[in-house]
Design a protein around this motif. Structure first.
Motif, PDB file in Angstrom:
ATOM      1  N   ARG A 124     -62.002 -30.797  51.674  1.00 49.43           N
ATOM      2  CA  ARG A 124     -62.016 -30.934  53.134  1.00 49.43           C
ATOM      3  C   ARG A 124     -61.470 -32.287  53.576  1.00 49.43           C
ATOM      4  O   ARG A 124     -60.823 -32.391  54.619  1.00 49.43           O
ATOM      5  CB  ARG A 124     -63.435 -30.685  53.650  1.00 49.43           C
ATOM      6  N   GLU A 125     -61.698 -33.292  52.762  1.00 47.53           N
ATOM      7  CA  GLU A 125     -61.110 -34.605  53.063  1.00 47.53           C
ATOM      8  C   GLU A 125     -59.593 -34.543  53.002  1.00 47.53           C
ATOM      9  O   GLU A 125     -58.900 -35.166  53.822  1.00 47.53           O
ATOM     10  CB  GLU A 125     -61.632 -35.630  52.067  1.00 47.53           C
ATOM     11  N   ARG A 126     -59.062 -33.746  52.051  1.00 51.31           N
ATOM     12  CA  ARG A 126     -57.616 -33.690  51.863  1.00 51.31           C
ATOM     13  C   ARG A 126     -56.955 -32.523  52.608  1.00 51.31           C
ATOM     14  O   ARG A 126     -55.738 -32.370  52.551  1.00 51.31           O
ATOM     15  CB  ARG A 126     -57.298 -33.579  50.367  1.00 51.31           C
ATOM     16  N   GLY A 127     -57.725 -31.692  53.276  1.00 50.41           N
ATOM     17  CA  GLY A 127     -57.171 -30.619  54.089  1.00 50.41           C
ATOM     18  C   GLY A 127     -56.581 -29.471  53.292  1.00 50.41           C
ATOM     19  O   GLY A 127     -55.590 -28.865  53.725  1.00 50.41           O
ATOM     20  N   VAL A 128     -57.201 -29.149  52.158  1.00 49.30           N
ATOM     21  CA  VAL A 128     -56.731 -28.014  51.365  1.00 49.30           C
ATOM     22  C   VAL A 128     -57.846 -26.978  51.256  1.00 49.30           C
ATOM     23  O   VAL A 128     -59.019 -27.256  51.516  1.00 49.30           O
ATOM     24  CB  VAL A 128     -56.267 -28.446  49.953  1.00 49.30           C
ATOM     25  N   ARG A 129     -57.485 -25.765  50.818  1.00 55.12           N
ATOM     26  CA  ARG A 129     -58.440 -24.665  50.793  1.00 55.12           C
ATOM     27  C   ARG A 129     -59.267 -24.656  49.512  1.00 55.12           C
ATOM     28  O   ARG A 129     -58.883 -25.242  48.493  1.00 55.12           O
ATOM     29  CB  ARG A 129     -57.714 -23.324  50.973  1.00 55.12           C
ATOM     30  N   GLY A 150     -67.012 -20.947  54.634  1.00 56.24           N
ATOM     31  CA  GLY A 150     -66.279 -21.536  55.750  1.00 56.24           C
ATOM     32  C   GLY A 150     -64.904 -20.923  55.878  1.00 56.24           C
ATOM     33  O   GLY A 150     -64.457 -20.168  55.009  1.00 56.24           O
ATOM     34  N   ASP A 151     -64.211 -21.252  56.967  1.00 55.91           N
ATOM     35  CA  ASP A 151     -62.902 -20.651  57.201  1.00 55.91           C
ATOM     36  C   ASP A 151     -61.798 -21.269  56.344  1.00 55.91           C
ATOM     37  O   ASP A 151     -60.633 -20.887  56.450  1.00 55.91           O
ATOM     38  CB  ASP A 151     -62.524 -20.710  58.678  1.00 55.91           C
ATOM     39  N   ASP A 152     -62.172 -22.201  55.476  1.00 58.12           N
ATOM     40  CA  ASP A 152     -61.224 -22.759  54.507  1.00 58.12           C
ATOM     41  C   ASP A 152     -61.554 -22.292  53.085  1.00 58.12           C
ATOM     42  O   ASP A 152     -61.055 -22.855  52.117  1.00 58.12           O
ATOM     43  CB  ASP A 152     -61.239 -24.289  54.561  1.00 58.12           C
ATOM     44  N   VAL A 153     -62.370 -21.250  52.960  1.00 56.07           N
ATOM     45  CA  VAL A 153     -62.836 -20.762  51.659  1.00 56.07           C
ATOM     46  C   VAL A 153     -62.432 -19.308  51.472  1.00 56.07           C
ATOM     47  O   VAL A 153     -62.554 -18.503  52.404  1.00 56.07           O
ATOM     48  CB  VAL A 153     -64.373 -20.865  51.545  1.00 56.07           C
ATOM     49  N   TRP A 154     -61.946 -18.983  50.268  1.00 57.78           N
ATOM     50  CA  TRP A 154     -61.872 -17.566  49.890  1.00 57.78           C
ATOM     51  C   TRP A 154     -62.487 -17.382  48.510  1.00 57.78           C
ATOM     52  O   TRP A 154     -62.360 -18.231  47.648  1.00 57.78           O
ATOM     53  CB  TRP A 154     -60.464 -17.012  50.011  1.00 57.78           C
ATOM     54  N   LEU A 155     -63.217 -16.275  48.373  1.00 57.62           N
ATOM     55  CA  LEU A 155     -64.014 -15.993  47.191  1.00 57.62           C
ATOM     56  C   LEU A 155     -63.454 -14.782  46.448  1.00 57.62           C
ATOM     57  O   LEU A 155     -63.118 -13.779  47.071  1.00 57.62           O
ATOM     58  CB  LEU A 155     -65.470 -15.705  47.597  1.00 57.62           C
ATOM     59  N   ALA A 156     -63.370 -14.889  45.135  1.00 60.17           N
ATOM     60  CA  ALA A 156     -62.867 -13.774  44.331  1.00 60.17           C
ATOM     61  C   ALA A 156     -63.998 -12.818  43.986  1.00 60.17           C
ATOM     62  O   ALA A 156     -65.084 -13.238  43.579  1.00 60.17           O
ATOM     63  CB  ALA A 156     -62.215 -14.290  43.052  1.00 60.17           C
ATOM     64  N   ARG A 175     -72.762 -12.957  56.829  1.00 54.18           N
ATOM     65  CA  ARG A 175     -72.695 -14.416  56.694  1.00 54.18           C
ATOM     66  C   ARG A 175     -71.264 -14.860  56.417  1.00 54.18           C
ATOM     67  O   ARG A 175     -70.803 -15.872  56.967  1.00 54.18           O
ATOM     68  CB  ARG A 175     -73.632 -14.877  55.564  1.00 54.18           C
ATOM     69  N   PHE A 176     -70.553 -14.103  55.566  1.00 49.03           N
ATOM     70  CA  PHE A 176     -69.138 -14.414  55.319  1.00 49.03           C
ATOM     71  C   PHE A 176     -68.360 -14.366  56.629  1.00 49.03           C
ATOM     72  O   PHE A 176     -67.562 -15.248  56.936  1.00 49.03           O
ATOM     73  CB  PHE A 176     -68.525 -13.405  54.350  1.00 49.03           C
ATOM     74  N   ALA A 177     -68.574 -13.291  57.392  1.00 44.54           N
ATOM     75  CA  ALA A 177     -67.827 -13.120  58.642  1.00 44.54           C
ATOM     76  C   ALA A 177     -68.139 -14.232  59.625  1.00 44.54           C
ATOM     77  O   ALA A 177     -67.237 -14.794  60.265  1.00 44.54           O
ATOM     78  CB  ALA A 177     -68.155 -11.760  59.254  1.00 44.54           C
ATOM     79  N   ALA A 178     -69.409 -14.577  59.764  1.00 42.14           N
ATOM     80  CA  ALA A 178     -69.798 -15.618  60.723  1.00 42.14           C
ATOM     81  C   ALA A 178     -69.200 -16.968  60.368  1.00 42.14           C
ATOM     82  O   ALA A 178     -68.869 -17.771  61.257  1.00 42.14           O
ATOM     83  CB  ALA A 178     -71.324 -15.718  60.780  1.00 42.14           C
ATOM     84  N   SER A 179     -69.036 -17.221  59.071  1.00 42.70           N
ATOM     85  CA  SER A 179     -68.512 -18.512  58.624  1.00 42.70           C
ATOM     86  C   SER A 179     -66.991 -18.523  58.489  1.00 42.70           C
ATOM     87  O   SER A 179     -66.392 -19.580  58.278  1.00 42.70           O
ATOM     88  CB  SER A 179     -69.135 -18.886  57.278  1.00 42.70           C
ATOM     89  N   GLY A 180     -66.361 -17.336  58.562  1.00 44.52           N
ATOM     90  CA  GLY A 180     -64.914 -17.249  58.389  1.00 44.52           C
ATOM     91  C   GLY A 180     -64.471 -17.181  56.942  1.00 44.52           C
ATOM     92  O   GLY A 180     -63.277 -17.292  56.645  1.00 44.52           O
ATOM     93  N   THR A 181     -65.411 -16.999  56.018  1.00 44.57           N
ATOM     94  CA  THR A 181     -65.093 -16.933  54.590  1.00 44.57           C
ATOM     95  C   THR A 181     -64.347 -15.644  54.268  1.00 44.57           C
ATOM     96  O   THR A 181     -64.723 -14.568  54.727  1.00 44.57           O
ATOM     97  CB  THR A 181     -66.396 -16.987  53.758  1.00 44.57           C
ATOM     98  N   ALA A 182     -63.286 -15.742  53.477  1.00 45.35           N
ATOM     99  CA  ALA A 182     -62.473 -14.577  53.106  1.00 45.35           C
ATOM    100  C   ALA A 182     -62.769 -14.163  51.666  1.00 45.35           C
ATOM    101  O   ALA A 182     -63.374 -14.911  50.887  1.00 45.35           O
ATOM    102  CB  ALA A 182     -60.992 -14.900  53.265  1.00 45.35           C
ATOM    103  N   VAL A 183     -62.328 -12.957  51.316  1.00 50.56           N
ATOM    104  CA  VAL A 183     -62.612 -12.383  50.002  1.00 50.56           C
ATOM    105  C   VAL A 183     -61.339 -11.832  49.377  1.00 50.56           C
ATOM    106  O   VAL A 183     -60.530 -11.180  50.050  1.00 50.56           O
ATOM    107  CB  VAL A 183     -63.664 -11.255  50.115  1.00 50.56           C
ATOM    108  N   ALA A 184     -61.169 -12.087  48.081  1.00 52.39           N
ATOM    109  CA  ALA A 184     -60.091 -11.501  47.288  1.00 52.39           C
ATOM    110  C   ALA A 184     -60.665 -10.327  46.496  1.00 52.39           C
ATOM    111  O   ALA A 184     -61.512 -10.515  45.627  1.00 52.39           O
ATOM    112  CB  ALA A 184     -59.498 -12.535  46.335  1.00 52.39           C
ATOM    113  N   HIS A 185     -60.221  -9.123  46.809  1.00 53.38           N
ATOM    114  CA  HIS A 185     -60.697  -7.894  46.167  1.00 53.38           C
ATOM    115  C   HIS A 185     -59.788  -7.572  44.986  1.00 53.38           C
ATOM    116  O   HIS A 185     -58.568  -7.511  45.139  1.00 53.38           O
ATOM    117  CB  HIS A 185     -60.657  -6.767  47.199  1.00 53.38           C
ATOM    118  N   CYS A 186     -60.390  -7.374  43.810  1.00 54.34           N
ATOM    119  CA  CYS A 186     -59.627  -7.149  42.571  1.00 54.34           C
ATOM    120  C   CYS A 186     -60.075  -5.839  41.916  1.00 54.34           C
ATOM    121  O   CYS A 186     -60.806  -5.843  40.919  1.00 54.34           O
ATOM    122  CB  CYS A 186     -59.837  -8.314  41.614  1.00 54.34           C
ATOM    123  N   PRO A 187     -59.668  -4.688  42.452  1.00 56.64           N
ATOM    124  CA  PRO A 187     -60.238  -3.416  41.994  1.00 56.64           C
ATOM    125  C   PRO A 187     -59.965  -3.069  40.541  1.00 56.64           C
ATOM    126  O   PRO A 187     -60.848  -2.580  39.838  1.00 56.64           O
ATOM    127  CB  PRO A 187     -59.619  -2.382  42.942  1.00 56.64           C
TER     128      PRO A 187
END
Length: 454
Positions: A224-229, A263-269, A281-293
């Motif tokens: 977050r200090e460096r502005g990356v995800r 948070g909206d700078d996070v995506w979870l696998a 909770r993910f939606a409220a925080s803006g957290t995204a998800v990577a789906h790997c079927p």
């Protein structure tokens, strides 16, 4: 350079879901300038440098791969009947032998195959840094530049070895300080935040069972200090759920939340084992998800509740995951897999072909924070697109080209364009010699296995 592609079906995947049975896409340099029905307007195209007759084809946005481990191309076909923890326990000792030559050969092959199968943008999560391995992360960056894909690598890390209660052997983990120092170097060396960037770094401690709480907190603060995800694995297996509850007295989602990892700078696998409250909770925080079927099926991890996540408002993209848990390693195949597993879980209306295409395009772009530039075919967006041939024997008689792409056999790739540059044409990779990539990958795999047997 102005290029016109016309005479084709076009699925824009814009907010309205606009499609053209017979349409065109025009791009000038790296940006799309026109999309619409029928032939392109000469007033827009002028004296176009290239005009492509794409009759019999479907044009879509380029596919966005939101989770991968490119180095794993060198260990495909191993631990074939293990669950995740058994699979990792088998492969950690093999990965001790990684070096920049092995990783470079594996990554180039994986990236070449992603290109051949319609992917224009890919992430990578590299978290194994042997002490004498050289610049393994830099090897993946060099491979992406060679193949020509838009690249979002993440600097992974592990500092919770077996002696401290983690899963990985101590020989493959770093100290916390070394992991953080390596992450700073990676951002300094590679991250490009400019519009249209071909390379953006992320920060990615590996998982709750291989990373200390201290590293998770410090990595989040650094990113977050460096502005990356931020990226990590979460809730992939029941065993992980048991681990978190026994070690931290909470679920994986609660663990991530407690550490500032939503948070909206996070995506979870993965997020296979999450409930409706976690999705909210993910939606409220803006957290995204990577789906790997496919990977989840290969390892028997379960079926992610994608319908629950999407209904809650979570951004979901598709991921190939590492080639050692998805030997096909083709993102277009994940469209098919996503539909099939969703319907196994929720019935025939759980996911449509167009839903799957959206996951792999605009969903993926949202997941990695690039929806303003990628994921749909619209004027002003980057010229990353795939042209699929759907008029051959495998798709004859299927009048819906999107259904042909998603539900049918993998179509030949007539053209893949990344940043306005043609990377694949008529199923041939133009940016690198596939025979050389094949040889390098085979050598990398042999080298790694030989080292593990010493």
């Amino acid at each position: 350079m102005t290029t016109v592609i016309q005479g084709c079906a076009v699925a824009t995947v814009d907010a309205a879901g606009t499609e053209h049975v017979d349409g065109h896409v025009v791009f000038d340099g790296a940006r799309i300038v026109a999309v619409g029905p029928g032939p392109a307007d000469p007033a827009v195209t002028g004296d176009a440098d290239t005009v492509v007759d794409a009759t019999g084809c479907l044009v879509t946005p380029g596919l966005v791969n939101t989770h991968h481990h490119l180095y794993q191309w060198a260990t495909r076909g191993l631990a074939q009947q293990d669950d995740l923890f058994g699979w990792l326990t088998t492969l950690y000792p093999v990965w001790e032998g990684l070096d920049e030559d092995v990783v470079g050969g594996a990554a180039a092959a994986g990236l070449g195959w992603l290109a051949r199968t319609g992917c224009t943008s890919t992430t990578d999560h590299h978290y194994v840094f042997p002490r004498d391995g050289g610049d393994v992360l830099g090897a993946t960056v060099a491979a992406a530049r060679e193949v020509g894909l838009r690249f979002h690598p993440t600097r992974g890390s592990m500092d919770l070895g077996r002696s401290q209660g983690g899963l990985p052997p101590d020989t493959v983990v770093e100290t916390t300080d070394a992991a953080l120092e390596g992450t700073v170097r990676a951002i300094d060396d590679f991250h490009d935040a400019a519009p249209g960037s071909m390379l953006r770094m992320g920060v990615a401690p590996c998982s709750p069972f291989s990373v200390t709480e201290h590293l998770m907190r410090e990595a989040a603060a650094l990113a977050r200090e460096r502005g990356v995800r931020l990226h990590t694995h979460l809730a992939e297996t029941l065993e992980e759920d048991v681990f978190c509850r026994s070690q931290y007295a909470c679920s994986p989602t609660e663990y991530a939340d407690n550490l500032g990892w939503l948070g909206d700078d996070v995506w979870l696998a993965h997020c296979v084992h999450v409930d409706e409250s976690a999705a909210k909770r993910f939606a409220a925080s803006g957290t995204a998800v990577a789906h790997c079927p496919t990977s989840n099926a290969r390892l028997g991890a379960g079926i992610a509740p994608v319908g629950v996540l999407r209904d809650a408002g979570v951004s979901v993209g598709l991921g190939v995951d590492g080639s050692a848990s998805n030997e096909e390693s083709s993102l277009v195949t994940e469209l098919h897999a996503a539909v099939m597993v969703a319907r196994l879980r929720g019935g025939p209306s759980a996911m449509s072909a167009r839903d799957a295409l959206a996951l792999a395009t605009i969903g993926g772009a949202r997941t990695i924070g690039r929806a303003d530039e990628l994921g749909s075919l619209e004027p002003g967006k980057l010229a990353d697109l795939a042209v699929w041939r759907v008029d051959g024997l495998a798709h004859a008689g299927c009048e819906d080209p999107v259904a042909a792409l998603v539900l049918g056999s993998r179509p030949p790739l007539s053209r893949l364009v990344v940043d306005g540059v043609t990377v694949v044409e008529d199923d041939v990779l133009l940016t690198a010699d596939e025979r050389i990539l094949t040889g390098r990958a085979a050598t990398a795999a042999r080298t790694l296995l030989e080292r593990s047997r010493r």
